[in-house]
Design an enzyme around this catalytic site. Structure first.
Site, PDB file in Angstrom:
ATOM      1  CD  GLN A  83      35.916  48.818  47.415  1.00  0.00           C
ATOM      2  OE1 GLN A  83      35.916  48.407  46.249  1.00  0.00           O
ATOM      3  NE2 GLN A  83      34.990  49.310  47.894  1.00  0.00           N
ATOM      4  CB  SER A  84      37.408  41.149  46.248  1.00  0.00           C
ATOM      5  OG  SER A  84      37.577  40.063  45.411  1.00  0.00           O
TER       6      SER A  84
END
Length: 339
Positions: A83-84
């Site tokens: 989920q960068s």
């Protein structure tokens, strides 16, 4: 600090591609300050950047994309957790300037629910037409990225590889510039901030702000960070190294000392990307008193630390605290079940 010109430094020698619309505003959180009592809390709205859903990583990407374009790159590859925020904004910036983008995402956080795996930033990565490489949490993402870059180079592509969080010394220049922006806004608004509070993940934002204040001839120890990625000792080592590398790009005669780096690990909890009760309470508090949305991984935990410090009297009445709100809103949707 003697070799720096007071309150000014020049970044014009570094390639840069504009991705922000201008300075992000500083706002006084009057209701929240009254609710907590004590210190006056302000927020630097790094979430209010238009491209790709917004967020602090765009400041770094102005310099990283600038360098990539100067080198004639046609492809950019970066790394991050599933989920960068940095990966999402790299993909958006690449789409804006016409670069192909590949993201090497590791399953660093021990979550496998559908929202975490497919919603939030991951959904947006696909919309920006980035190619995603899904790796196990223990994988060496940067090594994979370099190997993939070499494959593409063998096909005649010109590839720029960007590190975790965009936190190379060049990327950190974006937050050195932000330090100057904060100082200018502080003077324009006639507000002197006693503390600047930030989350510390890959360390780039913290390092850049420290480097910027040192280059301006100002005290960098006023910046207080809450680590959200590793323990305080590791975060301090990484941040100090990046701050020194960054400030030396600005002026080779400058340096940052260990005393300039303040990092607290009290809000880390079980680890990176793992929710805590304090984070949930802080996100709800900011939303319900000010209508502002914090992300659950970075600003949520850092703001929880600020709330605790104000509530326990670490900051006295009348002190002015600036919280740098880093963005990352899409992460809330990935963590839907936590709220």
């Amino acid at each position: 600090m003697n070799s720096a010109s007071p309150h000014h430094f020049d970044l014009s020698k570094f390639p840069r591609h504009a991705l922000l619309e201008g300075p992000t505003p500083i706002q006084h959180l009057a209701r929240l300050s009254a609710r907590l009592g004590g210190a006056d809390i302000y927020v630097k709205r790094e979430d209010l950047t238009g491209l790709g859903g917004g967020g602090n990583k765009l400041r770094k990407l102005e310099f990283l994309i600038g360098e990539a374009l100067e080198r004639g790159a046609d492809t950019i590859i970066t790394v991050g957790a599933r989920q960068s925020n940095h990966a999402r904004l790299t993909a958006a910036a690449a789409a804006r300037v016409g670069l192909q983008c590949e993201l090497v995402l590791t399953r660093t956080v021990p979550r496998s629910d559908h929202d975490y795996m497919e919603n939030g930033n991951v959904l947006l990565d696909a919309l920006f037409d980035a190619r995603v490489h899904d790796l196990p949490g223990a994988a060496n993402a940067l090594q994979f990225a370099e190997e993939r870059a070499n494959e593409l180079r063998a096909q005649g592509r010109n590839v720029y590889v960007c590190p975790l969080g965009g936190s190379s010394p060049v990327g950190c220049l974006g937050y050195a510039d932000c330090a100057a922006e904060i100082v200018a806004q502080s003077q324009a608004q006639n507000v002197a901030f006693d503390r600047i509070v930030v989350p510390n993940g890959s360390g780039g934002m913290h390092a850049g702000l420290v480097a910027g204040l040192v280059a301006l001839g100002l005290d960098p120890s006023r910046i207080a960070a809450f680590t959200v990625y590793g323990n305080a000792g590791h975060a301090r080592t990484v941040t100090l190294e990046k701050a020194n590398q960054t400030v030396r790009l600005i002026d080779p005669g400058l340096s940052v000392s260990d005393d300039d780096i303040s990092i607290d690990e009290a809000q880390l909890g079980p680890g990176y990307g793992i929710p805590t009760d304090n984070m949930r309470a802080a996100v709800r508090l900011m939303a319900s008193t000010e209508g502002l949305l914090l992300d659950p991984v970075y600003s949520g935990k850092a703001f929880a630390g600020l709330v605790e410090d104000v509530s326990t009297g670490k900051y006295s009445a009348g002190q002015k605290i600036l919280f740098v709100m880093s963005g990352g809103l899409p992460g809330l949707f990935a963590y839907r079940n936590e709220f």
